[in-house]
Structures are given as structure tokens and as C-alpha cells.
Scaffold this active site. Structure first.
Site, PDB file in Angstrom:
ATOM      1  N   TYR A  71     -12.342 -48.377 -21.051  1.00 18.56           N
ATOM      2  CA  TYR A  71     -11.875 -47.283 -21.925  1.00 18.56           C
ATOM      3  C   TYR A  71     -10.603 -47.694 -22.652  1.00 18.56           C
ATOM      4  O   TYR A  71     -10.524 -47.624 -23.886  1.00 18.56           O
ATOM      5  CB  TYR A  71     -11.633 -46.003 -21.097  1.00 18.56           C
ATOM      6  CG  TYR A  71     -10.783 -44.976 -21.831  1.00 18.56           C
ATOM      7  CD1 TYR A  71     -11.282 -44.299 -22.944  1.00 18.56           C
ATOM      8  CD2 TYR A  71      -9.467 -44.700 -21.428  1.00 18.56           C
ATOM      9  CE1 TYR A  71     -10.499 -43.371 -23.641  1.00 18.56           C
ATOM     10  CE2 TYR A  71      -8.687 -43.776 -22.117  1.00 18.56           C
ATOM     11  CZ  TYR A  71      -9.205 -43.124 -23.222  1.00 18.56           C
ATOM     12  OH  TYR A  71      -8.428 -42.220 -23.914  1.00 18.56           O
ATOM     13  N   LYS A 105      -9.874 -48.303 -26.659  1.00 14.13           N
ATOM     14  CA  LYS A 105      -8.872 -47.553 -27.443  1.00 14.13           C
ATOM     15  C   LYS A 105      -7.850 -48.524 -28.045  1.00 14.13           C
ATOM     16  O   LYS A 105      -7.426 -48.359 -29.200  1.00 14.13           O
ATOM     17  CB  LYS A 105      -8.158 -46.505 -26.571  1.00 14.13           C
ATOM     18  CG  LYS A 105      -9.001 -45.326 -26.137  1.00 14.13           C
ATOM     19  CD  LYS A 105      -9.512 -44.449 -27.273  1.00 14.13           C
ATOM     20  CE  LYS A 105      -8.454 -43.602 -27.924  1.00 14.13           C
ATOM     21  NZ  LYS A 105      -9.028 -42.643 -28.907  1.00 14.13           N
ATOM     22  N   THR A 128      -3.994 -43.214 -26.877  1.00 15.49           N
ATOM     23  CA  THR A 128      -3.585 -42.944 -25.499  1.00 15.49           C
ATOM     24  C   THR A 128      -2.493 -43.892 -25.013  1.00 15.49           C
ATOM     25  O   THR A 128      -2.393 -45.023 -25.509  1.00 15.49           O
ATOM     26  CB  THR A 128      -4.829 -43.073 -24.590  1.00 15.49           C
ATOM     27  OG1 THR A 128      -4.430 -43.060 -23.230  1.00 15.49           O
ATOM     28  CG2 THR A 128      -5.579 -44.383 -24.837  1.00 15.49           C
ATOM     29  N   ASP A 129      -1.744 -43.445 -24.010  1.00 18.31           N
ATOM     30  CA  ASP A 129      -0.734 -44.332 -23.412  1.00 18.31           C
ATOM     31  C   ASP A 129      -1.385 -45.444 -22.587  1.00 18.31           C
ATOM     32  O   ASP A 129      -0.722 -46.419 -22.229  1.00 18.31           O
ATOM     33  CB  ASP A 129       0.256 -43.527 -22.548  1.00 18.31           C
ATOM     34  CG  ASP A 129      -0.398 -42.759 -21.402  1.00 18.31           C
ATOM     35  OD1 ASP A 129      -1.638 -42.783 -21.280  1.00 18.31           O
ATOM     36  OD2 ASP A 129       0.345 -42.126 -20.620  1.00 18.31           O
ATOM     37  N   GLU A 130      -2.689 -45.288 -22.279  1.00 21.70           N
ATOM     38  CA  GLU A 130      -3.340 -46.289 -21.420  1.00 21.70           C
ATOM     39  C   GLU A 130      -3.426 -47.665 -22.076  1.00 21.70           C
ATOM     40  O   GLU A 130      -3.666 -48.660 -21.402  1.00 21.70           O
ATOM     41  CB  GLU A 130      -4.740 -45.818 -21.016  1.00 21.70           C
ATOM     42  CG  GLU A 130      -4.694 -44.517 -20.246  1.00 21.70           C
ATOM     43  CD  GLU A 130      -5.920 -44.230 -19.408  1.00 21.70           C
ATOM     44  OE1 GLU A 130      -6.769 -45.123 -19.244  1.00 21.70           O
ATOM     45  OE2 GLU A 130      -6.020 -43.097 -18.915  1.00 21.70           O
ATOM     46  N   ARG A 188       0.844 -40.178 -13.099  1.00 19.88           N
ATOM     47  CA  ARG A 188       0.470 -39.862 -14.473  1.00 19.88           C
ATOM     48  C   ARG A 188       1.536 -38.917 -15.037  1.00 19.88           C
ATOM     49  O   ARG A 188       2.197 -38.202 -14.298  1.00 19.88           O
ATOM     50  CB  ARG A 188      -0.915 -39.187 -14.530  1.00 19.88           C
ATOM     51  CG  ARG A 188      -2.080 -40.087 -14.061  1.00 19.88           C
ATOM     52  CD  ARG A 188      -2.297 -41.238 -15.001  1.00 19.88           C
ATOM     53  NE  ARG A 188      -3.396 -42.137 -14.648  1.00 19.88           N
ATOM     54  CZ  ARG A 188      -3.274 -43.252 -13.917  1.00 19.88           C
ATOM     55  NH1 ARG A 188      -2.106 -43.596 -13.424  1.00 19.88           N
ATOM     56  NH2 ARG A 188      -4.317 -44.033 -13.690  1.00 19.88           N
ATOM     57  N   ILE A 226      -9.325 -31.769 -26.338  1.00 19.41           N
ATOM     58  CA  ILE A 226      -8.108 -31.670 -27.162  1.00 19.41           C
ATOM     59  C   ILE A 226      -8.461 -31.217 -28.576  1.00 19.41           C
ATOM     60  O   ILE A 226      -7.745 -30.413 -29.185  1.00 19.41           O
ATOM     61  CB  ILE A 226      -7.335 -33.014 -27.198  1.00 19.41           C
ATOM     62  CG1 ILE A 226      -7.093 -33.528 -25.774  1.00 19.41           C
ATOM     63  CG2 ILE A 226      -5.992 -32.836 -27.912  1.00 19.41           C
ATOM     64  CD1 ILE A 226      -6.433 -34.885 -25.688  1.00 19.41           C
TER      65      ILE A 226
END
Ligand code: NAD
Ligand code: DAU
Length: 361
Positions: free
Chosen positions: A164, A168, A137-139, A228, A13
Site C-alpha cells: 500500500y 502511494k 499518506t504519512d506511510e 499511530r 474521507i
């Protein structure tokens, strides 16, 4: 004229963002790209800008406080930080969590601390116009039920599951702490899954494209029904530019294109599109079909469904995704068709070892 310090600009990105910004602002901006060049960082992604007057690359690790301090001291005109640098792959985090905590949590803290030191005035306020954007992130919100009416909002409580996403989420909390404690001028964006050029083939879409083109099995985790929310990378770059330049300070913005799809459908679309795009006399055409699909053991702790509600960034900043999935996936596949050398280079050496240890197909 703004001077951007972009961390992780040699990754997927980050490199797309640097291209996007130079295309939009030309010589009216300066960009300093700070990247440690891990396995995911690739200066080939930036070949076309490397000689540009406004562009500088500095190889440095964001956990190295003195190196980052020096970058701010040597470049007192830095007034924008866009912080992408991170360990970004969930499967790797399940195997080696420590480096995720090191880079994502400690590295983010170092970045915040150095920007704070560079921008803070004697009275504890900050230099006019300086801004820090933490790309997240949306995670961090965890997993949604298999129900089309549930979405992640900025107010959704954090509930990360993988090392991960936990790292984040922790980094987001540190950014929030800087905003609350020091009134540090920052924003956070929480974006859904990106796809597009320069994505490393450990992630679903480029891995499937590369395997399909090489006649290799397409490993779908579990039942293939995880969802996703896919966004073309340029639309994410546009959102980042809007938030850092026009967003309300201290706010979080969710970014996503309402494009929720089951993994198995993504894989089928990739097969269909590649088949359609290859010339009739291309010998690869014969082997690109559904028979390549193979279901493999599920990812541990696999989040079921992600879906972003982008209402806030739409209504406050007028952001809209421009590239719809069918168009975006064809552009992406075309990019991989046109950049076979890039793929050859990134899949030589360590990638093979990674692939063999991850997949037995
Ligand atoms: P990427 O893995 O492709 O790139 C990460 C970059 O950071 C690489 O260039 C790498 O060399 C660099 N880096 C890693 N550790 C470093 C360190 N210690 N010091 C300096 N540089 C370091 O990642 P990406 O997919 O481009 O993601 C960029 C950011 O966006 C990440 O913070 C990620 O969490 C976030 N994000 C990604 C997605 C996605 O779908 N890819 C979606 C939402 C948010
Ligand atoms: O949601 C945003 C996140 O999207 C980012 O924060 C992460 O950095 C990025 O890696 C991505 O995480 P995911 O785990 O969702 O992406 P990945 O491409 O690894 O996997 C997408 C889905 O496809 C997921 O449900 C797992 C599945 N999958 C993945 C691979 C690599 C497979 O079925 N087979 C595979 O080989």
C-alpha cells in the site's frame, strides 16, 4: 464558483469531505463525485446530499481513461480535482498487491493525464486557477523509531514498506513528475491516520467499536505498542480545503494533529468510552470490558511508529486541528451507535468472508 471533481467520494474521507464542503460553501460550489464503488465505496454515506442541485455522482473507474476523459469533456467547468480514490487498507495490500498498483499508481496517472489535457493551453501553461490535490499518506515516509522526538517532515526521505505505502509513494512521485516536467498545478498532502463517521470496519477504530458492541474479541496485532498519529476526519477535510484553495502551488503539506498513541491504548479508550456511553440497562454493557482484548499474530512488515510534524501547514495556512481525541472518539462511537443499519449493511456478505480469512478470533 468552483467545480470540484472528487474521486473516491463514496469512501470514508471522500464522503466526509463532500459533507464538509457543502456545509461550508452551500450552493456556491459544484461537486462531481467519481467513484467505482468498490467494497469500500458506499453511496449510503452521501444520502443527505444526493438530491442537492450542486451534486452529481458518476460511477467510473479512475483507471478507465476514456471514462475520465469524457467526464472532463462533458464538464469543462471543472477547475478543482481532489483525488482520494485509492485502495487504502494495508492488510489487503499484503494479500493482493496488484490492485493497489493498478488503482493507486495507474489510476493516479490517468487522473493527472486527463486533468492536464483538459486544462493545458496552447503555450503549455495551464488555465488560470485550475488545481489538482493528490491526497496521500504519512506511510510513504516509512517507520520511525520508538522515540518521541522523531517526526515526519515534508523533507523526510520516502521509505515505504507495505505494498500500500509503496503504491502511494509511487503515485506521489508521478504527481511530483507532472509538477516538475509540465509545471502542472498540483499539491500533495500527506496525512496521518484518520478516524470518524463512515469509516469501513476493516480499519482499527471502527473494527474495535463494532466488535466490542457485538461482544467479539478485539484483535490487537503483535505487542500492541505500535504508534499511530490519529486525526479526526473533519480536521483532515479542513486541511484539504485550505491547501487546494490557499496553499502554495507545487508544495507538499504534512497533516497531523500531534496525537500519537499506542494501539493498545486506543483499544482501551474505546472499551472505556463505550462502557461509559451505554445506558445502564443496555445488556451489551456487561460484555464490554478488557477481557475482550486478544493479542494476535503481528502484521507482516508492521511499521512501528508514525508521527507527523504539521509545522508547515500551521505556519503557512494557519491550520489547527479542532477536535481533540477524547471528544472525537466519543463523537465517532456515538455515530456508530446511531447508525447500526449502516454497519449491518457494510458487514454483510463479503465482509464476513474477509473477516474470517483475516482473523481466527
Ligand atoms: P476508502 O478505502 O474508505 O475509500 C476509497 C474510495 O475510493 C472508495 O469509495 C472506493 O470505491 C474508491 N475507489 C477505489 N478504487 C477506485 C477506482 N479504481 N476508481 C474509482 N474509485 C475507486 O479510503 P479512505 O480511507 O477514505 O482514503 C482516501 C484517500 O486518503 C486514499 O487515497 C488514502 O490513501 C488517503 N489517506 C487515508 C488515510 C486514512 O487514515 N484513512 C490517511 C491519509 C491518507
Ligand atoms: O497513516 C495513514 C494510514 O492510516 C492511511 O494511509 C491508510 O489508508 C489507513 O488504512 C491507515 O493505515 P494503518 O495501517 O495505520 O491503519 P489500520 O487502521 O489498518 O491500523 C492501525 C494500527 O492498528 C496498525 O498499527 C495496525 C493495528 N491493527 C489494525 C487492525 C485492523 C490492529 O492491531 N488490529 C487490527 O485488527
Amino acid at each position: 464558483m468552483h467545480t470540484y471533481l472528487v474521486t473516491g467520494g463514496a469512501g470514508f474521507i471522500g464522503s466526509n469531505f463532500i459533507h464538509y464542503m457543502f456545509k461550508k460553501y452551500g450552493d456556491d460550489i459544484r461537486i462531481i463525485n467519481v467513484d467505482a464503488l468498490t467494497y469500500a465505496g458506499n453511496l449510503e454515506n452521501l444520502k443527505s446530499v444526493e438530491d442537492k442541485k450542486g451534486y452529481t455522482f458518476i460511477r467510473a473507474d479512475i483507471t478507465d481513461k476514456s471514462a475520465i476523459e469524457r467526464i472532463f469533456t462533458d464538464n469543462p467547468d471543472i477547475d478543482r480535482v481532489v483525488h482520494f480514490a485509492a485502495e487504502s487498507h494495508v492488510d489487503r495490500s499484503i494479500r493482493t498487491p496488484e490492485v493497489f498498483v493498478q488503482t493507486n499508481v495507474l489510476g493516479t496517472t490517468v487522473m493527472l493525464n486527463c486533468a492536464k489535457a483538459a486544462w493545458e493551453l496552447e503555450d503549455g501553461s495551464f488555465k488560470e486557477g485550475c488545481r489538482f490535490l493528490h491526497v496521500s499518506t504519512d506511510e510513504v515516509y516509512g517507520s520511525l523509531p520508538d522515540d518521541d522526538s522523531a517526526f515526519f517532515y515534508e523533507t523526510t526521505p520516502y521509505d515505504p514498506h507495505s505494498p500500500y505505502s509503496a503504491s502511494k509513494a509511487s503515485s506521489d512521485m508521478i504527481v511530483k513528475a507532472y509538477m516538475d516536467t509540465y509545471k502542472f498545478p498540483a499539491n500533495i498532502t500527506n496525512c496521518s491516520n484518520n478516524y470518524g463517521p463512515y469509516q469501513f470496519p476493516e480499519k482499527l477504530i471502527p473494527l474495535m467499536i463494532n466488535n466490542a458492541l457485538n461482544g467479539k474479541k478485539l484483535p490487537v496485532y503483535g505487542d500492541g505498542m505500535n504508534v499511530r498519529d490519529w486525526l479526526y476526519v473533519e480536521d483532515h477535510c479542513k486541511a484539504i480545503d485550505m491547501v487546494i484553495n490557499k496553499g502554495r502551488l507545487f508544495e507538499t503539506y504534512n497533516v497531523g494533529g500531534h496525537n500519537e498513541m499506542h494501539n493498545i491504548d486506543i483499544v482501551r479508550i474505546i472499551i472505556e468510552s463505550i462502557h461509559d456511553m451505554l445506558a445502564d440497562n443496555d445488556e451489551r454493557k456487561a460484555h464490554v470490558n478488557d477481557e475482550l482484548i486478544t493479542y494476535v499474530e503481528d502484521r507482516k512488515g508492521h511499521d512501528r511508529r508514525y508521527a507527523i510534524a504539521p509545522d508547515k501547514i500551521r505556519s503557512e495556512l494557519g491550520w489547527e486541528p479542532e477536535t481533540m481525541f477524547r471528544e472525537g472518539i466519543r463523537k465517532t462511537i456515538q455515530w456508530y451507535f446511531d447508525n447500526t443499519e449502516w454497519m449491518k449493511n457494510v458487514t454483510s456478505g463479503d465482509y464476513q468472508k474477509y473477516y474470517e480469512s483475516m482473523y481466527s478470533v
